[in-house]
Enzyme design. Structure first.
Site, PDB file in Angstrom:
ATOM      1  CG  ASP A  72      -2.088   0.940   1.112  1.00 12.92           C
ATOM      2  OD1 ASP A  72      -2.372   1.392  -0.016  1.00 12.92           O
ATOM      3  OD2 ASP A  72      -2.716   1.240   2.147  1.00 12.92           O
TER       4      ASP A  72
ATOM      5  CG  LEU B  32       9.292 -17.207  -2.946  1.00 15.81           C
ATOM      6  CD1 LEU B  32       9.139 -17.150  -1.439  1.00 15.81           C
ATOM      7  CD2 LEU B  32       9.688 -15.834  -3.444  1.00 15.81           C
TER       8      LEU B  32
ATOM      9  CG  HIS C 128      -0.405   2.325  -9.367  1.00 21.79           C
ATOM     10  ND1 HIS C 128      -0.600   1.948  -8.054  1.00 21.79           N
ATOM     11  CD2 HIS C 128      -1.505   3.063  -9.703  1.00 21.79           C
ATOM     12  CE1 HIS C 128      -1.771   2.428  -7.637  1.00 21.79           C
ATOM     13  NE2 HIS C 128      -2.319   3.112  -8.606  1.00 21.79           N
TER      14      HIS C 128
HETATM   15  C1  IPE Z   1      -5.555  -2.794  -0.207  1.00 21.47           C
HETATM   16  O1  IPE Z   1      -5.172  -1.481  -0.378  1.00 21.47           O
HETATM   17  C2  IPE Z   1      -5.541  -3.515  -1.526  1.00 21.47           C
HETATM   18  C3  IPE Z   1      -4.230  -3.773  -2.092  1.00 21.47           C
HETATM   19  C4  IPE Z   1      -3.086  -3.511  -1.529  1.00 21.47           C
HETATM   20  C5  IPE Z   1      -4.238  -4.429  -3.372  1.00 21.47           C
HETATM   21  P1  IPE Z   1      -6.235  -0.296  -0.563  1.00 21.47           P
HETATM   22  O2  IPE Z   1      -5.448   0.948  -0.681  1.00 21.47           O
HETATM   23  O3  IPE Z   1      -7.158  -0.614  -1.684  1.00 21.47           O
HETATM   24  O4  IPE Z   1      -7.056  -0.362   0.808  1.00 21.47           O
HETATM   25  P2  IPE Z   1      -7.901   0.732   1.570  1.00 21.47           P
HETATM   26  O5  IPE Z   1      -8.903   1.272   0.592  1.00 21.47           O
HETATM   27  O6  IPE Z   1      -6.962   1.793   2.022  1.00 21.47           O
HETATM   28  O7  IPE Z   1      -8.503   0.004   2.720  1.00 21.47           O
HETATM   29  C1  IPE Z   2      -1.400   0.245  -3.428  1.00 22.38           C
HETATM   30  O1  IPE Z   2      -1.273   1.620  -3.421  1.00 22.38           O
HETATM   31  C2  IPE Z   2      -1.744  -0.314  -4.773  1.00 22.38           C
HETATM   32  C3  IPE Z   2      -3.111  -0.847  -4.890  1.00 22.38           C
HETATM   33  C4  IPE Z   2      -3.996  -0.855  -3.944  1.00 22.38           C
HETATM   34  C5  IPE Z   2      -3.500  -1.399  -6.158  1.00 22.38           C
HETATM   35  P1  IPE Z   2      -2.525   2.612  -3.409  1.00 22.38           P
HETATM   36  O2  IPE Z   2      -2.895   2.905  -4.830  1.00 22.38           O
HETATM   37  O3  IPE Z   2      -3.610   2.105  -2.563  1.00 22.38           O
HETATM   38  O4  IPE Z   2      -1.859   3.895  -2.777  1.00 22.38           O
HETATM   39  P2  IPE Z   2      -2.493   4.897  -1.716  1.00 22.38           P
HETATM   40  O5  IPE Z   2      -3.023   4.086  -0.596  1.00 22.38           O
HETATM   41  O6  IPE Z   2      -3.568   5.651  -2.437  1.00 22.38           O
HETATM   42  O7  IPE Z   2      -1.358   5.769  -1.310  1.00 22.38           O
HETATM   43 MG    MG Z   3      -4.097   2.342  -0.613  1.00 22.98          MG
END
Ligand code: IPE
Ligand code: IPE
Ligand code: MG
Length: 237
Positions: free
Chosen positions: A14, A125, A31
């Protein structure tokens, strides 16, 4: 008391969006950088002797994001699966994908299948990537299958923990011992809810694009200090 090293580490990747925002860049830059962190982390985990690594890549709820961001994420999955399978094989990594792949286009589903097939004999792994994955959906599907299988035999379903576990996407994986989430958020966001019943949770502030071996080592050292009791009383107390 020393804890055995984790057999299975699961990571909620995240913070890509916040990493980009902090640099005044559009979210997709985060990303793209996140894919580099993923490659680094896989290599570090293999190097540290971890047998099973599971990464949360796209949740069933992530479809709620703007269409352009969803397209970017699907494009990154395609690109990763088209160009990094050889790297996985060189490193002895077996790739598997969990989640509902009917949600993906035929070409992406095909790339997933091809990557699984080409890496299936790698033993160093097991890398499981959760794509279009949601734990509530996974449990709902498992129970539905259980009931349908019983109906087909004309018997009442035998519902117990083993019967449910055997029908989850993770049926052939040990439960995660350690769940790590990057970016400072402290929640599971519908990831491996059943399997993480007794996982140790470690939250790190590092945003996912900056995540690497040092964060993994920190999480492992934190894990090593935990006392896993599973509801019992530690002998000698
Ligand atoms: C969780 O992250 C999903 C992934 C890492 C793929 P999100 O960024 O979508 O989660 P929330 O919305 O903060 O709970
Ligand atoms: C994690 O990063 C990637 C996915 C959930 C696909 P985020 O896109 O959720 O990044 P934040 O949480 O908005 O910073
Ligand atoms: Mg996120």
């Amino acid at each position: 008391m020393s804890v055995a090293p984790p057999r299975h580490i699961a990571i909620i990747m995240d913070g890509n969006g916040r990493w980009a925002r902090a640099r005044g860049l559009p979210r997709h830059f985060g990303h793209r950088k996140g894919v580099e962190a993923l490659r680094r982390t896989i290599e570090a985990a293999a190097d540290l002797g971890i047998a099973n690594l599971t990464l949360f890549g796209f949740s069933t709820e992530n479809w709620r994001r703007p269409a352009s961001e969803v397209q970017e994420l699907l494009g990154l999955m395609r690109r990763y699966l088209s160009s990094h399978v050889a790297e996985l094989c060189e490193n002895g990594i077996r790739l598997r994908v969990i989640g509902e792949r009917q949600g993906f286009s035929r070409d992406l589903a095909g790339l997933i299948e091809r990557a699984e097939e080409l890496t299936r004999n790698n033993r160093r792994l097991v890398l499981t990537v959760a794509l279009n994955y949601g734990a509530r959906r996974e449990l709902t599907l498992a129970v539905t299958r259980l009931v349908e299988e019983a109906a087909a035999t004309g018997k009442a379903p035998l519902i117990d923990e083993a019967a449910i576990s055997a029908r989850l996407f993770t049926h052939d994986l040990p439960d995660p011992d350690l769940v790590i989430r990057s970016s400072g958020e402290q929640r599971l966001s519908n990831f491996l809810l059943w399997q993480s019943a007794y996982a140790e949770l470690v939250f790190v502030d590092t945003l996912w694009p900056d995540f690497g071996r040092a964060d993994l080592e920190y999480a492992l050292s934190e894990y090593g200090r935990r006392d896993r009791r599973y509801g019992a009383v530690v002998t000698g107390e």
